[in-house]
Design a protein around this motif. Structure first.
Motif, PDB file in Angstrom:
ATOM      1  N   PHE A 246     -10.735   2.356  10.875  1.00  0.00           N
ATOM      2  CA  PHE A 246     -11.483   3.227  11.427  1.00  0.00           C
ATOM      3  C   PHE A 246     -11.034   4.843  11.148  1.00  0.00           C
ATOM      4  O   PHE A 246     -12.133   5.546  10.843  1.00  0.00           O
ATOM      5  N   GLU A 247      -9.896   4.740  10.857  1.00  0.00           N
ATOM      6  CA  GLU A 247      -9.181   6.118  10.623  1.00  0.00           C
ATOM      7  C   GLU A 247      -8.405   6.300   9.148  1.00  0.00           C
ATOM      8  O   GLU A 247      -7.850   7.068   9.122  1.00  0.00           O
ATOM      9  N   ARG A 248      -8.746   5.205   8.253  1.00  0.00           N
ATOM     10  CA  ARG A 248      -8.162   5.072   7.029  1.00  0.00           C
ATOM     11  C   ARG A 248      -8.004   6.419   6.282  1.00  0.00           C
ATOM     12  O   ARG A 248      -7.302   6.812   5.674  1.00  0.00           O
ATOM     13  N   PHE A 249      -9.304   7.072   6.216  1.00  0.00           N
ATOM     14  CA  PHE A 249      -9.594   8.390   5.459  1.00  0.00           C
ATOM     15  C   PHE A 249      -8.531   9.399   6.048  1.00  0.00           C
ATOM     16  O   PHE A 249      -7.787  10.152   5.109  1.00  0.00           O
ATOM     17  N   GLU A 250      -8.538   9.617   7.226  1.00  0.00           N
ATOM     18  CA  GLU A 250      -7.618  10.718   7.735  1.00  0.00           C
ATOM     19  C   GLU A 250      -6.175  10.217   7.729  1.00  0.00           C
ATOM     20  O   GLU A 250      -5.372  11.249   7.729  1.00  0.00           O
ATOM     21  N   LEU A 251      -5.798   9.297   7.661  1.00  0.00           N
ATOM     22  CA  LEU A 251      -4.388   8.734   7.498  1.00  0.00           C
ATOM     23  C   LEU A 251      -3.900   8.304   6.167  1.00  0.00           C
ATOM     24  O   LEU A 251      -2.895   7.783   5.898  1.00  0.00           O
ATOM     25  N   PHE A 252      -4.813   8.291   5.231  1.00  0.00           N
ATOM     26  CA  PHE A 252      -4.628   7.907   4.019  1.00  0.00           C
ATOM     27  C   PHE A 252      -3.242   8.362   3.363  1.00  0.00           C
ATOM     28  O   PHE A 252      -2.704   7.307   2.794  1.00  0.00           O
ATOM     29  N   ASP A 253      -2.735   9.347   3.371  1.00  0.00           N
ATOM     30  CA  ASP A 253      -1.471   9.757   2.801  1.00  0.00           C
ATOM     31  C   ASP A 253      -0.348   8.898   3.496  1.00  0.00           C
ATOM     32  O   ASP A 253       0.929   8.877   2.937  1.00  0.00           O
ATOM     33  N   PHE A 254      -0.570   8.293   4.815  1.00  0.00           N
ATOM     34  CA  PHE A 254       0.579   7.742   5.432  1.00  0.00           C
ATOM     35  C   PHE A 254       0.413   6.249   5.381  1.00  0.00           C
ATOM     36  O   PHE A 254       1.201   5.518   6.117  1.00  0.00           O
ATOM     37  N   LEU A 255      -0.379   6.023   4.755  1.00  0.00           N
ATOM     38  CA  LEU A 255      -0.624   4.524   4.401  1.00  0.00           C
ATOM     39  C   LEU A 255      -0.276   3.888   2.914  1.00  0.00           C
ATOM     40  O   LEU A 255      -0.259   2.585   2.965  1.00  0.00           O
ATOM     41  N   LEU A 256      -0.097   5.010   1.985  1.00  0.00           N
ATOM     42  CA  LEU A 256       0.032   4.329   0.655  1.00  0.00           C
ATOM     43  C   LEU A 256       1.449   4.449   0.205  1.00  0.00           C
ATOM     44  O   LEU A 256       2.328   5.154   0.906  1.00  0.00           O
ATOM     45  N   PRO A 257       1.942   3.880  -0.992  1.00  0.00           N
ATOM     46  CA  PRO A 257       3.280   4.101  -1.293  1.00  0.00           C
ATOM     47  C   PRO A 257       3.435   5.658  -1.656  1.00  0.00           C
ATOM     48  O   PRO A 257       2.244   6.413  -1.794  1.00  0.00           O
ATOM     49  N   SER A 258       4.663   6.293  -1.788  1.00  0.00           N
ATOM     50  CA  SER A 258       4.775   7.644  -2.172  1.00  0.00           C
ATOM     51  C   SER A 258       6.130   7.653  -3.089  1.00  0.00           C
ATOM     52  O   SER A 258       6.732   6.656  -3.353  1.00  0.00           O
TER      53      SER A 258
ATOM     54  N   ALA B 196       8.500   1.685   4.623  1.00  0.00           N
ATOM     55  CA  ALA B 196       7.831   0.855   3.616  1.00  0.00           C
ATOM     56  C   ALA B 196       7.341  -0.295   4.469  1.00  0.00           C
ATOM     57  O   ALA B 196       6.381  -0.895   4.046  1.00  0.00           O
ATOM     58  N   VAL B 197       8.137  -1.069   5.343  1.00  0.00           N
ATOM     59  CA  VAL B 197       7.708  -1.724   6.339  1.00  0.00           C
ATOM     60  C   VAL B 197       6.272  -1.708   6.943  1.00  0.00           C
ATOM     61  O   VAL B 197       5.582  -2.467   7.003  1.00  0.00           O
ATOM     62  N   LEU B 198       6.361  -0.380   7.532  1.00  0.00           N
ATOM     63  CA  LEU B 198       5.375  -0.106   8.429  1.00  0.00           C
ATOM     64  C   LEU B 198       4.029   0.141   7.500  1.00  0.00           C
ATOM     65  O   LEU B 198       2.835  -0.457   7.781  1.00  0.00           O
ATOM     66  N   ARG B 199       4.142   0.724   6.381  1.00  0.00           N
ATOM     67  CA  ARG B 199       2.978   0.741   5.631  1.00  0.00           C
ATOM     68  C   ARG B 199       2.476  -0.318   5.005  1.00  0.00           C
ATOM     69  O   ARG B 199       1.255  -0.469   4.661  1.00  0.00           O
ATOM     70  N   SER B 200       3.505  -1.561   4.764  1.00  0.00           N
ATOM     71  CA  SER B 200       3.097  -2.555   4.134  1.00  0.00           C
ATOM     72  C   SER B 200       2.208  -3.598   5.105  1.00  0.00           C
ATOM     73  O   SER B 200       1.564  -4.354   4.809  1.00  0.00           O
ATOM     74  N   THR B 201       2.356  -3.096   6.329  1.00  0.00           N
ATOM     75  CA  THR B 201       1.570  -3.841   7.556  1.00  0.00           C
ATOM     76  C   THR B 201       0.340  -3.218   7.561  1.00  0.00           C
ATOM     77  O   THR B 201      -0.942  -3.728   8.173  1.00  0.00           O
ATOM     78  N   GLY B 202       0.142  -1.865   7.172  1.00  0.00           N
ATOM     79  CA  GLY B 202      -1.226  -1.136   7.441  1.00  0.00           C
ATOM     80  C   GLY B 202      -1.037   0.015   8.783  1.00  0.00           C
ATOM     81  O   GLY B 202      -2.270   0.203   9.079  1.00  0.00           O
ATOM     82  N   ILE B 203       0.085   0.232   9.164  1.00  0.00           N
ATOM     83  CA  ILE B 203       0.556   1.049   9.998  1.00  0.00           C
ATOM     84  C   ILE B 203       0.730   2.395   9.543  1.00  0.00           C
ATOM     85  O   ILE B 203       1.767   2.475   8.578  1.00  0.00           O
ATOM     86  N   PRO B 204       0.208   3.516   9.700  1.00  0.00           N
ATOM     87  CA  PRO B 204       0.450   4.922   9.247  1.00  0.00           C
ATOM     88  C   PRO B 204       1.795   5.204   9.741  1.00  0.00           C
ATOM     89  O   PRO B 204       2.268   5.337  10.985  1.00  0.00           O
ATOM     90  N   ALA B 205       2.739   5.786   8.878  1.00  0.00           N
ATOM     91  CA  ALA B 205       3.973   6.134   9.245  1.00  0.00           C
ATOM     92  C   ALA B 205       4.204   7.404   8.288  1.00  0.00           C
ATOM     93  O   ALA B 205       4.066   7.477   7.280  1.00  0.00           O
ATOM     94  N   ARG B 206       5.076   8.375   8.943  1.00  0.00           N
ATOM     95  CA  ARG B 206       5.625   9.487   8.085  1.00  0.00           C
ATOM     96  C   ARG B 206       7.049   9.723   8.465  1.00  0.00           C
ATOM     97  O   ARG B 206       7.537   9.192   9.438  1.00  0.00           O
ATOM     98  N   TYR B 207       7.484  10.385   7.381  1.00  0.00           N
ATOM     99  CA  TYR B 207       9.041  10.828   7.340  1.00  0.00           C
ATOM    100  C   TYR B 207       9.202  12.188   7.921  1.00  0.00           C
ATOM    101  O   TYR B 207       8.475  13.205   8.085  1.00  0.00           O
ATOM    102  N   VAL B 208      10.240  12.109   9.088  1.00  0.00           N
ATOM    103  CA  VAL B 208      10.531  13.656   9.836  1.00  0.00           C
ATOM    104  C   VAL B 208      11.923  13.800   9.427  1.00  0.00           C
ATOM    105  O   VAL B 208      12.786  13.229   9.584  1.00  0.00           O
ATOM    106  N   SER B 209      12.060  15.245   9.092  1.00  0.00           N
ATOM    107  CA  SER B 209      13.467  15.820   8.930  1.00  0.00           C
ATOM    108  C   SER B 209      13.737  16.859  10.151  1.00  0.00           C
ATOM    109  O   SER B 209      12.753  17.250  10.659  1.00  0.00           O
ATOM    110  N   GLY B 210      14.880  16.779  10.288  1.00  0.00           N
ATOM    111  CA  GLY B 210      15.354  17.616  11.550  1.00  0.00           C
ATOM    112  C   GLY B 210      16.660  17.731  11.756  1.00  0.00           C
ATOM    113  O   GLY B 210      17.604  17.347  10.873  1.00  0.00           O
ATOM    114  N   TYR B 211      17.040  17.848  13.011  1.00  0.00           N
ATOM    115  CA  TYR B 211      18.516  17.828  13.539  1.00  0.00           C
ATOM    116  C   TYR B 211      18.596  17.069  14.506  1.00  0.00           C
ATOM    117  O   TYR B 211      17.673  16.966  15.223  1.00  0.00           O
TER     118      TYR B 211
END
Length: 285
Positions: free
Chosen positions: A105-117, A188-203
């Motif tokens: 139901f939230e695929r549009f809002e989460l689109f960037d974090f579900l696809l290959p990059s 990659a595994v999360l998005r292959s499942t259909g679970i939205p995931a994003r990369y975090v940089s930090g310390y």
């Protein structure tokens, strides 16, 4: 916890650069997990610095040096207060199957974090791992923790064996890398499942010898993964250390993969050649 962070980057050019342009993502985030008490940026040569907020909400600075210079030094100094985040995985009593229905139901809002990059491909191998770990009737949180542990055990921490161009396919063969590789593979595994995931940089606070965490002592820059849960919260998982994001993690930027959060990128006009020196210090105060 309160942390003092200093990050110094120096480029020494083989011959004088005629001009240069740089973009930085080195400003810690203000979010539910942390508060930035102070932040300053010092440039040499000194020129005006401009700011904007990028597509992913990261505070980004940029500047140009329109004259000859033999070196560029960028130094940031920050004081950040991190906050406890009790039971970040609580209240999500759903199976993988139920969670995937909600995500639908939230695929549009989460689109960037579900696809290959750019640096994260969705392969038959990552889909196979997904099917083994994310069995549809398994509790979602159990599966996420299992994946975090699997990536931690599957890869060996080995600085110098990979670089930013190392693909997910190569990682599956090499089975070694650094925090960005652990994060790219987990996403990659999360998005292959259909679970939205994003990369975090930090310390991350340099790890003490008695700690159960596995990243080497003295390593201050870090990368990990945030997963969007069905309760509409982004929760951090650190596969390098097989833990969830804690008070010792300090967020800088988020994006689809490393390409969206590179701390410093730029171009210069001049002879092709430069030396890079980086010094980072993270201390609890």
């Amino acid at each position: 916890m309160k942390f003092s962070i200093s990050h110094r980057t120096e480029y020494v050019y083989t011959a004088a650069a005629l001009e240069s342009f740089s973009e930085l993502r080195c400003h810690p985030q203000n979010c539910i997990r942390q508060t930035v008490l102070s932040h300053e940026m010092i440039l040499s040569p000194s020129v005006p610095i401009y700011f904007y907020t990028d597509y992913f909400g990261n505070k980004t600075s940029f500047f140009s040096i329109p004259f000859k210079h033999n070196r560029l030094i960028v130094e940031t100094k920050s004081i950040v207060l991190t906050h406890p985040y009790p039971d970040p995985l609580g209240g999500v009593n759903l199976s993988v199957s139920e969670a995937l229905i909600i995500y639908g139901f939230e695929r549009f809002e989460l689109f960037d974090f579900l696809l290959p990059s750019k640096y994260i491909s969705l392969l038959s191998e990552t889909k196979e791992l997904s099917s083994k770990i994310f069995q549809r009737e398994k509790p979602l949180i159990e599966a996420l923790l299992e994946l975090n542990q699997f990536i931690h055990q599957f890869l060996s921490y080995a600085p110098g064996t990979t670089d930013i161009s190392t693909s997910v396919s190569d990682l599956l063969k090499l089975r070694k890398g650094v925090c960005q590789d652990y994060s790219h593979l987990m996403i990659a595994v999360l998005r292959s499942t259909g679970i939205p995931a994003r990369y975090v940089s930090g310390y991350i606070e340099p790890i003490k010898e008695e700690s159960s965490l596995k990243q080497p002592i003295g390593v201050a820059t870090h990368a990990w993964v945030e997963v969007y849960l069905p309760n509409k919260k982004w929760v951090g998982f650190d596969p390098t250390n097989n833990t969830v994001e804690g008070e010792y993690h300090i967020q800088i930027a988020v994006g689809r993969d490393y390409d969206d959060v590179a701390p410093l990128r730029g171009i210069f006009k001049g002879y092709h050649g430069q030396e890079l020196n980086v010094a980072i210090q993270v201390e609890r105060v």
